[in-house]
Design a protein around this motif. Structure first.
Motif, PDB file in Angstrom:
ATOM      1  N   THR A   1      -5.847 -42.333  10.602  1.00  0.00           N
ATOM      2  CA  THR A   1      -5.594 -41.232   9.672  1.00  0.00           C
ATOM      3  C   THR A   1      -5.430 -41.754   8.258  1.00  0.00           C
ATOM      4  O   THR A   1      -6.020 -41.227   7.303  1.00  0.00           O
ATOM      5  CB  THR A   1      -4.320 -40.454  10.092  1.00  0.00           C
ATOM      6  OG1 THR A   1      -4.501 -39.934  11.397  1.00  0.00           O
ATOM      7  CG2 THR A   1      -4.047 -39.316   9.122  1.00  0.00           C
ATOM      8  N   VAL A   2      -4.612 -42.794   8.096  1.00  0.00           N
ATOM      9  CA  VAL A   2      -4.379 -43.362   6.770  1.00  0.00           C
ATOM     10  C   VAL A   2      -5.649 -44.003   6.232  1.00  0.00           C
ATOM     11  O   VAL A   2      -5.980 -43.865   5.049  1.00  0.00           O
ATOM     12  CB  VAL A   2      -3.229 -44.396   6.819  1.00  0.00           C
ATOM     13  CG1 VAL A   2      -3.064 -45.068   5.459  1.00  0.00           C
ATOM     14  CG2 VAL A   2      -1.928 -43.717   7.224  1.00  0.00           C
ATOM     15  N   GLN A   3      -6.396 -44.694   7.087  1.00  0.00           N
ATOM     16  CA  GLN A   3      -7.640 -45.319   6.657  1.00  0.00           C
ATOM     17  C   GLN A   3      -8.626 -44.274   6.137  1.00  0.00           C
ATOM     18  O   GLN A   3      -9.328 -44.501   5.145  1.00  0.00           O
ATOM     19  CB  GLN A   3      -8.271 -46.094   7.827  1.00  0.00           C
ATOM     20  CG  GLN A   3      -7.457 -47.297   8.291  1.00  0.00           C
ATOM     21  CD  GLN A   3      -7.565 -48.488   7.348  1.00  0.00           C
ATOM     22  OE1 GLN A   3      -8.019 -48.369   6.222  1.00  0.00           O
ATOM     23  NE2 GLN A   3      -7.148 -49.642   7.815  1.00  0.00           N
ATOM     24  N   ASN A   4      -8.672 -43.130   6.806  1.00  0.00           N
ATOM     25  CA  ASN A   4      -9.545 -42.049   6.353  1.00  0.00           C
ATOM     26  C   ASN A   4      -9.110 -41.512   5.001  1.00  0.00           C
ATOM     27  O   ASN A   4      -9.940 -41.175   4.146  1.00  0.00           O
ATOM     28  CB  ASN A   4      -9.564 -40.909   7.374  1.00  0.00           C
ATOM     29  CG  ASN A   4     -10.306 -41.286   8.645  1.00  0.00           C
ATOM     30  OD1 ASN A   4     -11.133 -42.198   8.641  1.00  0.00           O
ATOM     31  ND2 ASN A   4     -10.008 -40.605   9.735  1.00  0.00           N
TER      32      ASN A   4
ATOM     33  N   THR B   1     -11.270 -41.646   1.574  1.00  0.00           N
ATOM     34  CA  THR B   1     -11.528 -40.449   0.793  1.00  0.00           C
ATOM     35  C   THR B   1     -11.188 -40.676  -0.673  1.00  0.00           C
ATOM     36  O   THR B   1     -11.953 -40.274  -1.570  1.00  0.00           O
ATOM     37  CB  THR B   1     -10.690 -39.261   1.339  1.00  0.00           C
ATOM     38  OG1 THR B   1     -11.050 -39.024   2.691  1.00  0.00           O
ATOM     39  CG2 THR B   1     -10.937 -38.008   0.515  1.00  0.00           C
ATOM     40  N   VAL B   2     -10.041 -41.329  -0.917  1.00  0.00           N
ATOM     41  CA  VAL B   2      -9.641 -41.622  -2.301  1.00  0.00           C
ATOM     42  C   VAL B   2     -10.634 -42.565  -2.949  1.00  0.00           C
ATOM     43  O   VAL B   2     -11.057 -42.384  -4.092  1.00  0.00           O
ATOM     44  CB  VAL B   2      -8.219 -42.211  -2.341  1.00  0.00           C
ATOM     45  CG1 VAL B   2      -7.878 -42.648  -3.757  1.00  0.00           C
ATOM     46  CG2 VAL B   2      -7.204 -41.189  -1.849  1.00  0.00           C
ATOM     47  N   ASN B   3     -11.027 -43.630  -2.217  1.00  0.00           N
ATOM     48  CA  ASN B   3     -11.986 -44.600  -2.768  1.00  0.00           C
ATOM     49  C   ASN B   3     -13.302 -43.929  -3.143  1.00  0.00           C
ATOM     50  O   ASN B   3     -13.940 -44.282  -4.132  1.00  0.00           O
ATOM     51  CB  ASN B   3     -12.244 -45.710  -1.745  1.00  0.00           C
ATOM     52  CG  ASN B   3     -11.146 -46.759  -1.738  1.00  0.00           C
ATOM     53  OD1 ASN B   3     -10.489 -46.967  -2.758  1.00  0.00           O
ATOM     54  ND2 ASN B   3     -10.944 -47.397  -0.606  1.00  0.00           N
ATOM     55  N   LYS B   4     -13.692 -42.981  -2.312  1.00  0.00           N
ATOM     56  CA  LYS B   4     -14.977 -42.308  -2.533  1.00  0.00           C
ATOM     57  C   LYS B   4     -14.959 -41.393  -3.734  1.00  0.00           C
ATOM     58  O   LYS B   4     -15.959 -41.229  -4.436  1.00  0.00           O
ATOM     59  CB  LYS B   4     -15.354 -41.530  -1.267  1.00  0.00           C
ATOM     60  CG  LYS B   4     -16.708 -40.835  -1.351  1.00  0.00           C
ATOM     61  CD  LYS B   4     -17.020 -40.140  -0.046  1.00  0.00           C
ATOM     62  CE  LYS B   4     -18.375 -39.421  -0.119  1.00  0.00           C
ATOM     63  NZ  LYS B   4     -18.691 -38.728   1.159  1.00  0.00           N
ATOM     64  N   ASN B   5     -13.812 -40.792  -3.977  1.00  0.00           N
ATOM     65  CA  ASN B   5     -13.730 -39.752  -5.004  1.00  0.00           C
ATOM     66  C   ASN B   5     -12.956 -40.146  -6.256  1.00  0.00           C
ATOM     67  O   ASN B   5     -12.891 -39.373  -7.209  1.00  0.00           O
ATOM     68  CB  ASN B   5     -13.114 -38.485  -4.406  1.00  0.00           C
ATOM     69  CG  ASN B   5     -13.939 -37.910  -3.269  1.00  0.00           C
ATOM     70  OD1 ASN B   5     -14.960 -37.275  -3.499  1.00  0.00           O
ATOM     71  ND2 ASN B   5     -13.491 -38.138  -2.042  1.00  0.00           N
TER      72      ASN B   5
ATOM     73  N   TYR C   1       2.381 -38.654  13.050  1.00  0.00           N
ATOM     74  CA  TYR C   1       1.796 -38.651  11.706  1.00  0.00           C
ATOM     75  C   TYR C   1       0.501 -39.455  11.694  1.00  0.00           C
ATOM     76  O   TYR C   1      -0.507 -39.029  11.130  1.00  0.00           O
ATOM     77  CB  TYR C   1       2.782 -39.231  10.695  1.00  0.00           C
ATOM     78  CG  TYR C   1       2.128 -39.550   9.360  1.00  0.00           C
ATOM     79  CD1 TYR C   1       1.917 -38.557   8.406  1.00  0.00           C
ATOM     80  CD2 TYR C   1       1.683 -40.841   9.079  1.00  0.00           C
ATOM     81  CE1 TYR C   1       1.296 -38.844   7.202  1.00  0.00           C
ATOM     82  CE2 TYR C   1       1.060 -41.131   7.877  1.00  0.00           C
ATOM     83  CZ  TYR C   1       0.868 -40.130   6.937  1.00  0.00           C
ATOM     84  OH  TYR C   1       0.237 -40.425   5.764  1.00  0.00           O
ATOM     85  N   GLU C   2       0.541 -40.633  12.320  1.00  0.00           N
ATOM     86  CA  GLU C   2      -0.635 -41.503  12.330  1.00  0.00           C
ATOM     87  C   GLU C   2      -1.827 -40.841  13.007  1.00  0.00           C
ATOM     88  O   GLU C   2      -2.978 -41.127  12.689  1.00  0.00           O
ATOM     89  CB  GLU C   2      -0.295 -42.823  13.030  1.00  0.00           C
ATOM     90  CG  GLU C   2       0.660 -43.700  12.246  1.00  0.00           C
ATOM     91  CD  GLU C   2       1.024 -44.966  13.002  1.00  0.00           C
ATOM     92  OE1 GLU C   2       1.466 -45.917  12.349  1.00  0.00           O
ATOM     93  OE2 GLU C   2       0.873 -44.995  14.233  1.00  0.00           O
TER      94      GLU C   2
END
Length: 277
Positions: free
Chosen positions: A265-268, A272-276, A227-228
């Protein structure tokens, strides 16, 4: 017909042709609990109250209690369908709901500590194989169950849990390097027993001062690592030999571990959430 005789017929006709070695071993282990209680009774003389007393006696062993319940239900259901009994006594038995506890996988730090602790140990390859394949305990050590094609970089696992759990998965480079260090990996694996695999891991962790975990935790850890690294759940499902992806995501991807994972993967995903957001 004696209960003991029907159990043997049930096992031979309804289980042996349809389940793998691992499940068959579990059934036989449960029968060691069940047969002393009912083995010498006539099948038609076993009452619900007798089964209830037996079930209650296993309250301190909820996992065994749940498995015995499962197999008793099957034994009496097929006895009823075959008209060996006029009433299924399991209808008069009450059970506690058994809640399966997910096994916690190792996080990144714990994995590194464990792998490092195996250096120089003769059983290093054994536990690294569980970690890098997610194979079930019996699937590695049972003769003929684990085969490696180094040229094609493929592992063939002949499943021991169910008749349909055979599968093919990639041979990852880290494991390939370790496998090539032994003259014959089949001879190496097949000398180990289930008890050794369990007890040696327990003693190893105690000797190294590491937190206790089970062999199954290595299977769950493999799921978490996949998953990671962004591997699809359906791919992990195929590698683990699960019938449905729900089994993989429900029981082999610990929710707390996923939430706490700090993988790329989680950091990305967080970025993505922070950006949007």
């Amino acid at each position: 017909m004696l209960f003991r005789d029907w159990c043997q017929s049930w096992l031979d006709i309804y289980k042996v042709p349809f389940v793998g070695k691992s499940t068959l071993d579990t059934i036989k282990y449960c029968l060691k609990h069940i047969l002393p209680a009912f083995g010498n009774k006539e099948l038609s003389d076993v009452r619900g109250v007798d089964i209830q007393a037996f079930v209650n006696s296993l309250n301190s062993k909820p996992n065994i209690q749940d498995k015995c319940r499962k197999y008793l239900q099957d034994i009496f259901e097929y006895a009823y369908r075959n008209r060996y009994i006029d009433f299924n006594p399991m209808l008069a038995v009450k059970f506690k709901t058994y809640r399966f506890k997910n096994t916690k996988p190792l996080n990144e730090d714990e994995r590194e500590q464990f792998i490092k602790s195996l250096d120089g140990k003769k059983y290093k390859l054994l536990y690294l194989t569980y970690l890098y394949t997610g194979a079930r305990l019996a699937e590695v050590i049972t003769p003929g169950s684990f085969e490696v094609d180094f040229d094609r970089k493929i592992i063939y696992i002949h499943g021991t849990k169910t008749a349909g759990s055979d599968r093919i998965m990639p041979l990852f480079d880290k494991l390939a390097d370790e496998l090539k260090r032994v003259p014959d990996y089949k001879v190496y694996f097949e000398r180990y027993t289930r008890n050794y695999v369990y007890l040696r891991l327990k003693r190893h962790l105690e000797e190294c001062g590491l937190p206790h975990f089970s062999v199954r935790a290595l299977r769950c850890t493999f799921s978490l690592m996949c998953y990671e690294l962004g591997v699809r759940a359906t791919t992990v499902q195929a590698w683990l030999g699960h019938t449905t992806v729900k089994t993989t995501t429900t029981f082999y991807l610990d929710k707390k571990s996923l939430a706490q994972s700090m993988s790329e993967t989680v950091q990305n995903e967080v970025a993505t959430v922070n950006k949007n957001l």
